[in-house]
Design an enzyme around this catalytic site. Sequence first.
Site, PDB file in Angstrom:
ATOM      1  N   GLY A 115      19.891  66.411  91.492  1.00  0.00           N
ATOM      2  CA  GLY A 115      20.319  67.337  90.432  1.00  0.00           C
ATOM      3  C   GLY A 115      19.325  68.463  90.311  1.00  0.00           C
ATOM      4  O   GLY A 115      18.260  68.308  89.720  1.00  0.00           O
TER       5      GLY A 115
ATOM      6  N   ARG B  44      31.972  50.996  40.513  1.00  0.00           N
ATOM      7  CA  ARG B  44      32.477  50.122  41.583  1.00  0.00           C
ATOM      8  C   ARG B  44      32.906  48.774  41.013  1.00  0.00           C
ATOM      9  O   ARG B  44      33.913  48.192  41.400  1.00  0.00           O
ATOM     10  CB  ARG B  44      31.401  49.913  42.659  1.00  0.00           C
ATOM     11  CG  ARG B  44      31.079  51.152  43.467  1.00  0.00           C
ATOM     12  CD  ARG B  44      29.985  50.864  44.478  1.00  0.00           C
ATOM     13  NE  ARG B  44      30.423  49.968  45.522  1.00  0.00           N
ATOM     14  CZ  ARG B  44      29.879  48.778  45.779  1.00  0.00           C
ATOM     15  NH1 ARG B  44      28.857  48.351  45.057  1.00  0.00           N
ATOM     16  NH2 ARG B  44      30.338  48.048  46.761  1.00  0.00           N
TER      17      ARG B  44
ATOM     18  N   SER C 246      11.961  67.147  76.946  1.00  0.00           N
ATOM     19  CA  SER C 246      12.155  68.302  76.073  1.00  0.00           C
ATOM     20  C   SER C 246      11.271  69.449  76.545  1.00  0.00           C
ATOM     21  O   SER C 246      10.175  69.228  77.058  1.00  0.00           O
ATOM     22  CB  SER C 246      11.808  67.968  74.630  1.00  0.00           C
ATOM     23  OG  SER C 246      11.979  69.133  73.834  1.00  0.00           O
ATOM     24  N   GLY C 247      11.774  70.661  76.337  1.00  0.00           N
ATOM     25  CA  GLY C 247      10.948  71.824  76.655  1.00  0.00           C
ATOM     26  C   GLY C 247      11.699  72.945  77.338  1.00  0.00           C
ATOM     27  O   GLY C 247      11.121  73.980  77.633  1.00  0.00           O
TER      28      GLY C 247
ATOM     29  N   HIS D 283      14.443  63.940  67.907  1.00  0.00           N
ATOM     30  CA  HIS D 283      13.734  65.211  68.154  1.00  0.00           C
ATOM     31  C   HIS D 283      14.739  66.362  68.050  1.00  0.00           C
ATOM     32  O   HIS D 283      14.496  67.382  67.402  1.00  0.00           O
ATOM     33  CB  HIS D 283      13.073  65.189  69.540  1.00  0.00           C
ATOM     34  CG  HIS D 283      12.677  66.543  70.059  1.00  0.00           C
ATOM     35  ND1 HIS D 283      13.597  67.441  70.573  1.00  0.00           N
ATOM     36  CD2 HIS D 283      11.479  67.169  70.130  1.00  0.00           C
ATOM     37  CE1 HIS D 283      12.984  68.549  70.930  1.00  0.00           C
ATOM     38  NE2 HIS D 283      11.683  68.412  70.677  1.00  0.00           N
TER      39      HIS D 283
ATOM     40  N   HIS E  85      33.063  44.825  42.342  1.00  0.00           N
ATOM     41  CA  HIS E  85      32.112  44.791  43.458  1.00  0.00           C
ATOM     42  C   HIS E  85      30.742  44.233  43.061  1.00  0.00           C
ATOM     43  O   HIS E  85      29.877  44.112  43.908  1.00  0.00           O
ATOM     44  CB  HIS E  85      31.967  46.192  44.060  1.00  0.00           C
ATOM     45  CG  HIS E  85      33.225  46.650  44.741  1.00  0.00           C
ATOM     46  ND1 HIS E  85      33.792  45.972  45.787  1.00  0.00           N
ATOM     47  CD2 HIS E  85      34.043  47.698  44.487  1.00  0.00           C
ATOM     48  CE1 HIS E  85      34.901  46.587  46.168  1.00  0.00           C
ATOM     49  NE2 HIS E  85      35.081  47.641  45.383  1.00  0.00           N
TER      50      HIS E  85
ATOM     51  N   GLU F   6      15.110  69.422  65.600  1.00  0.00           N
ATOM     52  CA  GLU F   6      15.241  70.771  66.185  1.00  0.00           C
ATOM     53  C   GLU F   6      16.384  71.534  65.496  1.00  0.00           C
ATOM     54  O   GLU F   6      16.231  72.709  65.130  1.00  0.00           O
ATOM     55  CB  GLU F   6      15.504  70.600  67.684  1.00  0.00           C
ATOM     56  CG  GLU F   6      15.792  71.860  68.475  1.00  0.00           C
ATOM     57  CD  GLU F   6      16.134  71.511  69.929  1.00  0.00           C
ATOM     58  OE1 GLU F   6      15.307  70.866  70.607  1.00  0.00           O
ATOM     59  OE2 GLU F   6      17.240  71.867  70.392  1.00  0.00           O
ATOM     60  N   TYR F   7      17.521  70.857  65.302  1.00  0.00           N
ATOM     61  CA  TYR F   7      18.654  71.492  64.614  1.00  0.00           C
ATOM     62  C   TYR F   7      18.216  71.954  63.219  1.00  0.00           C
ATOM     63  O   TYR F   7      18.554  73.047  62.780  1.00  0.00           O
ATOM     64  CB  TYR F   7      19.815  70.502  64.456  1.00  0.00           C
ATOM     65  CG  TYR F   7      20.795  70.421  65.609  1.00  0.00           C
ATOM     66  CD1 TYR F   7      20.366  70.239  66.919  1.00  0.00           C
ATOM     67  CD2 TYR F   7      22.168  70.483  65.394  1.00  0.00           C
ATOM     68  CE1 TYR F   7      21.265  70.122  67.959  1.00  0.00           C
ATOM     69  CE2 TYR F   7      23.082  70.372  66.433  1.00  0.00           C
ATOM     70  CZ  TYR F   7      22.623  70.184  67.720  1.00  0.00           C
ATOM     71  OH  TYR F   7      23.526  70.066  68.747  1.00  0.00           O
TER      72      TYR F   7
ATOM     73  N   VAL G 261      18.991  74.075  86.434  1.00  0.00           N
ATOM     74  CA  VAL G 261      17.813  74.767  85.891  1.00  0.00           C
ATOM     75  C   VAL G 261      16.672  73.788  85.610  1.00  0.00           C
ATOM     76  O   VAL G 261      15.524  74.000  86.030  1.00  0.00           O
ATOM     77  CB  VAL G 261      18.191  75.494  84.574  1.00  0.00           C
ATOM     78  CG1 VAL G 261      17.023  76.256  84.012  1.00  0.00           C
ATOM     79  CG2 VAL G 261      19.356  76.422  84.798  1.00  0.00           C
ATOM     80  N   MET G 262      16.983  72.694  84.900  1.00  0.00           N
ATOM     81  CA  MET G 262      15.934  71.728  84.538  1.00  0.00           C
ATOM     82  C   MET G 262      15.434  70.981  85.775  1.00  0.00           C
ATOM     83  O   MET G 262      14.230  70.834  85.981  1.00  0.00           O
ATOM     84  CB  MET G 262      16.465  70.709  83.518  1.00  0.00           C
ATOM     85  CG  MET G 262      16.739  71.258  82.150  1.00  0.00           C
ATOM     86  SD  MET G 262      15.254  71.857  81.318  1.00  0.00           S
ATOM     87  CE  MET G 262      14.508  70.339  80.763  1.00  0.00           C
TER      88      MET G 262
HETATM   89  C1  6PG Z   1      14.970  70.295  74.418  1.00  0.00           C
HETATM   90  C2  6PG Z   1      16.313  70.785  73.926  1.00  0.00           C
HETATM   91  C3  6PG Z   1      17.355  70.536  74.955  1.00  0.00           C
HETATM   92  C4  6PG Z   1      18.606  71.377  74.787  1.00  0.00           C
HETATM   93  C5  6PG Z   1      19.481  70.921  73.680  1.00  0.00           C
HETATM   94  C6  6PG Z   1      20.278  72.037  73.068  1.00  0.00           C
HETATM   95  O1  6PG Z   1      14.391  69.480  73.718  1.00  0.00           O
HETATM   96  O2  6PG Z   1      14.538  70.749  75.471  1.00  0.00           O
HETATM   97  O3  6PG Z   1      16.673  70.115  72.755  1.00  0.00           O
HETATM   98  O4  6PG Z   1      17.584  69.169  74.995  1.00  0.00           O
HETATM   99  O5  6PG Z   1      18.302  72.710  74.670  1.00  0.00           O
HETATM  100  O6  6PG Z   1      20.359  70.000  74.244  1.00  0.00           O
HETATM  101  O7  6PG Z   1      21.178  71.432  72.266  1.00  0.00           O
HETATM  102  P1  6PG Z   1      22.385  72.149  71.595  1.00  0.00           P
HETATM  103  O8  6PG Z   1      23.175  72.835  72.670  1.00  0.00           O
HETATM  104  O9  6PG Z   1      23.123  71.025  70.963  1.00  0.00           O
HETATM  105  O10 6PG Z   1      21.817  73.139  70.628  1.00  0.00           O
END
Ligand code: 6PG
Length: 509
Positions: free
Chosen positions: A14, A475, A138-139, A213, A481, A217-218, A17-18
């Site tokens: 694979g 409840r 991640s990164g 994580h 309940h 991030e979200y 990119v990653m």
């Molecule tokens: C990371 C990112 C990576 C990716 C996400 C984006 O830690 O490198 O989190 O895993 O960019 O999957 O997720 P969304 O498309 O759900 O925003």
Amino acid sequence: MTEQNAHCDIGFIGLGVMGKNLALNLADNGYTIAAFDLDHQKVDDVLAADANENTTDSPRIVPCHLFTELLGKLTAPHLIILSIPAGAPVDDVCGKLIDAGIKADDIIVDTGNSLWTDTVEREKRYRGKFNFFTTAVSGGEVGARFGPSLMPSGDPYAWARIEPVWHAIAAKVDPETGRALERTSHDQPLTVGEPCATYIGPAGSGHYVKMVHNGIEYADMQMICEAYHIMRESLKMTPIQIAEIFEQWNNGVLNSYLMEISAEVLREFDEETKLPLVDVILDKAGQKGTGLWTAVSALQVGAPATTIAQSVFARSLSTLKHARIRAAKLLKGPEITPVKTTEHASIIEQVHDALYCSKIVAYAQGFQLIKLAAREQNWPIDFGSIAKIWRAGCIIRAAFLQKITDAYDRDSDLGNLLLDEYFAGEIAKHQHNWRQAIAKATIDGIPCGAFSSALAYYDSYRMETLPANLLQAQRDFFGAHTFERVDKLAGKKYHVTWSQDKREMLEVE
Ligand code: 6PG
């Protein structure tokens, strides 16, 4: 196959990119790679990139176009890394490797964003056929190339083999300052510093931690967007002015990769329209699923990760663009209260503090979620080491992570980050501003669901008595309940005969 052919250290499948960047990072660190992708062009691309960067006399990456060819090029026992889309492709490739002759002591490492329960199943399914190990990465692409944060889990035997490899390619942190050590040149891998790669635990735990994580991030991203939105709408600031504020914030407690890139984005202009780039990007947020998985898991284990879930919902709401366009014409909101120029600085400070306090809460929720899931799954998770490997390489990397590391150093069994003396003190200091920022946004009609949900979490968590007593009575009223009493033994259940003329309290168990 001759002995001479079987000379590669690692098989890599694979080369998107990653994958391409991880393979090059491995090659920088002295590993010879047998590289495979179903798309032969991707194999050619990684070879071309390697030809540009290879300063040694021998090839670092060897192309393969068949699974059998890949196995034939590897020293035994084989170590094969997968960087392929999560889901069915992982099982498809595993099946093809079994057909190609992979053996029980060979190791396959899945580095995709797989669902943690799939990982648990796979580990069982492939037991005896080969050793299925995982490492969540991640990164993004730069992280993969120059130092990601790695969350490995699975069989300790496989970990013993992989550990030196991951330690070599991972991001590194200066142990004195807790700051990331920079590696930007391909021919100078970092050989000093603490690697951002630590064994998380049994199968599934690494992907679980990476999933959380991403949930954080979200939240982190949504909260930065809310800070931007309040400054843009309530203070009528331009993207460039907000970029300047974000740059200032990035020099303080809010220092983070996401803050840095947000400032960079806000400074960008669109070539075609000459407008700020952010204004020509359609306001519909995408998602690949890891935030949603985090919210679903939080609901399942009963972890109140409200700010993380709210951030997923904020993305969903953003996608209802057509409905929002119609609603914008129909639904009335308040007029935005004008702000005197002399008050700008203090409101910006309030927004800063709202972002800071909400961020502390989002991390507290994420760690609490991991704690509850780990208890359920019997995973012996070391929270301090998770905070450590998130200090560099990953998307949520931030100066702040060192404070979390310190908190777990003070108490490795910390129940909730908010109870740590440092974080409790920080929130006490900044909460007035946090409340003011939310009040201003609410009065102006600017949505700030992540800030508000974080504050509601904080206020609920610190409340000795919640109105859940009334809820329990409701409840019991309609469904018998039962409830417990504050003045009787825990576990004893009571019911009131609500429907009878003469109401009585019965002890039921
Ligand atoms: C990371 C990112 C990576 C990716 C996400 C984006 O830690 O490198 O989190 O895993 O960019 O999957 O997720 P969304 O498309 O759900 O925003």
